[in-house]
Write a protein that holds these residues in place. Structure first.
Motif, PDB file in Angstrom:
ATOM      1  N   GLY A 375       0.664  -1.238   0.021  1.00 17.47           N
ATOM      2  CA  GLY A 375      -0.002   0.078  -0.001  1.00 17.47           C
ATOM      3  C   GLY A 375       0.864   1.143   0.147  1.00 17.47           C
ATOM      4  O   GLY A 375       2.015   1.013  -0.369  1.00 17.47           O
ATOM      5  N   SER A 403      -5.343   3.128  -0.827  1.00 17.36           N
ATOM      6  CA  SER A 403      -4.209   2.524  -0.704  1.00 17.36           C
ATOM      7  C   SER A 403      -3.529   2.875   0.637  1.00 17.36           C
ATOM      8  O   SER A 403      -2.777   3.665   0.779  1.00 17.36           O
ATOM      9  CB  SER A 403      -2.918   2.940  -1.916  1.00 17.36           C
ATOM     10  OG  SER A 403      -1.893   2.445  -1.578  1.00 17.36           O
ATOM     11  N   GLY A 407      -1.426  -1.915   2.867  1.00 20.62           N
ATOM     12  CA  GLY A 407      -2.242  -2.513   2.052  1.00 20.62           C
ATOM     13  C   GLY A 407      -3.960  -3.073   2.473  1.00 20.62           C
ATOM     14  O   GLY A 407      -3.953  -2.801   3.526  1.00 20.62           O
ATOM     15  N   THR A 409      -4.207  -2.344  -1.708  1.00 18.45           N
ATOM     16  CA  THR A 409      -4.538  -1.267  -2.704  1.00 18.45           C
ATOM     17  C   THR A 409      -5.556  -1.320  -3.778  1.00 18.45           C
ATOM     18  O   THR A 409      -5.428  -2.541  -4.281  1.00 18.45           O
ATOM     19  CB  THR A 409      -3.170  -0.919  -3.432  1.00 18.45           C
ATOM     20  OG1 THR A 409      -2.264  -0.221  -2.324  1.00 18.45           O
ATOM     21  CG2 THR A 409      -3.400   0.574  -4.325  1.00 18.45           C
TER      22      THR A 409
END
Length: 523
Positions: A375, A403, A407, A409
């Motif tokens: 992320g 995001s 994470g 994302t």
């Protein structure tokens, strides 16, 4: 926290105390609102009398800051998103070829005065500015009482129980209104947010202005991007394929001269020219693939995305499907967007798996790419995501990125175009409903709670518990007519709410009504 998540949390039974706390918070904000409205009125009166004319701009800024806080509370507490209703900011003054800055018929050496005048016109000529001021003043007359309705309902129980004395009926009188107030808290909170959206939401004129500004900016970015792409293609052709073709021609010419005197050397030159032509062909294919990938022409967008999933180093799962007949430019934009997102997931996020979810409806195409990486993706830190936004902005598309650190994302690409070319939209009348009708709806929806609750319903409960001779009506010398006055207040409040809602529905319909041929613009 997203609006959907807020709405879902508010409707869970264990979060009713949270809704009650937020209603109480809105009531406390309403107390501060009265002070803000009083300060605003003082500033406007001082400006109108000419004593302190410089207070007009601070009054406008105060109004906008307070209205922005109300919109934020409506989003975070009520789950109702209220878009800013203001017209787009004016562009800065442009320097003329002679070095001066023009503002109307006046010329200035520096852009300070023209920029200040444009900023003043933007603030004072925007109808949303005066709507915000009208909301600040009208909301002070009991607007926050709507948020305190659950507490008013719960408070009716103890008052009735006190009048009934110690009896089982008194216990029921306490439990019933208290439970009703607790259950009504999320509904009241949501209603308060919807009401604020009616008062503080954008008008059709501001939506149209923002739409025009967005299309102008996206058109400029698209033109610049296409110009840069054409320059890149020209450079690649000039420095790559053209140079290789010239070299092939020279090699074939040398082979022609050596064909009679040294056939072996001529054959070697011809073989070298053959290899160079193959390399040139491969380079041209790579160049064409950047303009229109061949896999799109062969398999269409769904097949091209499946090929991307197979070629990606990630474990990619493809869900959903897309319709046939998507316009070719949109296919290319979506294809390159998904390709860039999968490449970023494999290169930067350390992801091992990804999911590409495809969907379509009447609104357009939606492709959501989710990976299990670390992320923290930020469009400001790289050119890939900005390039995706520029590419899809040409089709009025959007890129939504979620995001968080750690994470996952999720990047959602939405393009408002279905199969085939989109049809022309009906023009919208920028004039909208009459101004008097908008103001009347706002006043009715702002003050209806004052006669309905404290002067009507609360007085009735108080009269039932302690007798009609102790309510506020007796202070006016109307003894003996308490019930008639209280019923009248309740009917007035209900009538104001009904009139405000009817006028608001009419205003929305008038704002969205297509233009007649006489009202269309002529370029």
């Amino acid at each position: 926290m997203s609006v959907r998540r807020v709405s879902r949390v508010l409707w869970r039974p264990r979060d009713y105390p949270l809704a009650l706390a937020r209603c109480l918070g809105l009531g406390a904000v309403g107390v501060v609102h009265v002070l803000v409205a009083a300060l605003l009125l003082v500033m406007l009166l001082a400006t109108a009398t000419g004593l302190l004319a410089f207070l007009l701009l601070p009054a406008v800024r105060l109004t906008r800051v307070w209205a922005a806080l109300a919109r934020r509370l409506a989003r975070d507490w009520s789950g109702v998103e209220i878009a800013p209703p203001y017209l787009p900011k004016p562009p800065p003054a442009v320097r003329q070829p002679d070095g001066w800055y023009r503002d109307g018929r006046n010329l200035y050496r520096t852009p300070r005065v023209p920029d200040f005048n444009r900023w003043m016109n933007w603030l004072l000529r925007d109808p949303a500015t005066w709507r915000d001021m009208a909301w600040v003043v009208s909301y002070a007359f009991g607007g926050a009482l709507l948020a305190l309705l659950p507490y008013g309902l719960a408070g009716c129980g103890p008052v009735l129980a006190y009048g009934l004395g110690a009896s089982p009926l008194a216990l029921l009188a306490v439990a019933g209104p208290v439970a009703l107030g607790v259950l009504a808290a999320p509904w009241v909170l949501r209603l308060h947010g919807l009401w604020l959206r009616v008062l503080l939401g954008p008008t059709e004129r501001s939506r149209l202005a923002r739409r025009v500004r967005h299309l102008a900016e996206s058109r400029t970015e698209t033109v610049d991007s296409q110009a840069a792409q054409l320059r890149g293609i020209e450079r690649d052709l000039h420095d790559g394929a053209q140079a290789r073709l010239v070299a092939i021609g020279m090699t074939l010419g040398a082979a022609d001269h050596l064909l009679d005197s040294d056939p072996a050397a001529a054959e070697a030159l011809i073989a070298k020219a053959r290899e160079a032509s193959a390399a040139t062909l491969a380079e041209l294919r790579r160049l064409v693939r950047g303009i229109r990938p061949p896999v799109l022409a062969e398999r269409g967008l769904p097949g091209a995305l499946r090929a991307l999933a197979v070629d990606s180093p990630l474990d990619v799962r493809l869900d959903g499907d897309l319709p046939e007949g998507v316009p070719a430019p949109i296919e290319s934009a979506v294809y390159f967007a998904v390709s860039e997102l999968l490449t970023n997931a494999a290169r930067h996020s350390g992801a091992a798996r990804a999911t590409v979810a495809l969907s379509h409806d009447d609104a357009g195409l939606t492709v959501a790419v989710t990976d299990d990486g670390r992320g923290g993706a930020d469009p400001a830190k790289g050119s890939g995501l900005r390039g995706i936004r520029r590419r899809i902005a040409a089709f009025d598309g959007t890129l939504a990125l979620d995001s968080p650190r750690g994470g996952p994302t999720t990047a959602t690409v939405s393009v408002p175009a279905g199969p085939g070319e989109p049809g022309p939209a009906a023009p919208v009348d920028p004039g909208g409903p009459p101004r008097w009708r908008r103001w009347l709806a706002q006043v009715c929806l702002s003050v209806f709670s004052l006669p309905l609750f404290p002067l009507g319903v609360v007085s009735m409960v108080y009269a039932l518990a302690y007798g009609p001779d102790v309510v506020w009506i007796g202070w006016l010398g109307l003894a003996g007519r308490e019930w008639q006055v209280m019923i009248t207040m309740v009917l007035v409040g209900i009538g104001l709410f009904a009139v405000g809602m009817v006028l608001n529905v009419q205003n929305v319909r008038a704002a969205r009504r297509p233009m007649t041929p006489q009202a269309e613009f002529v370029e």
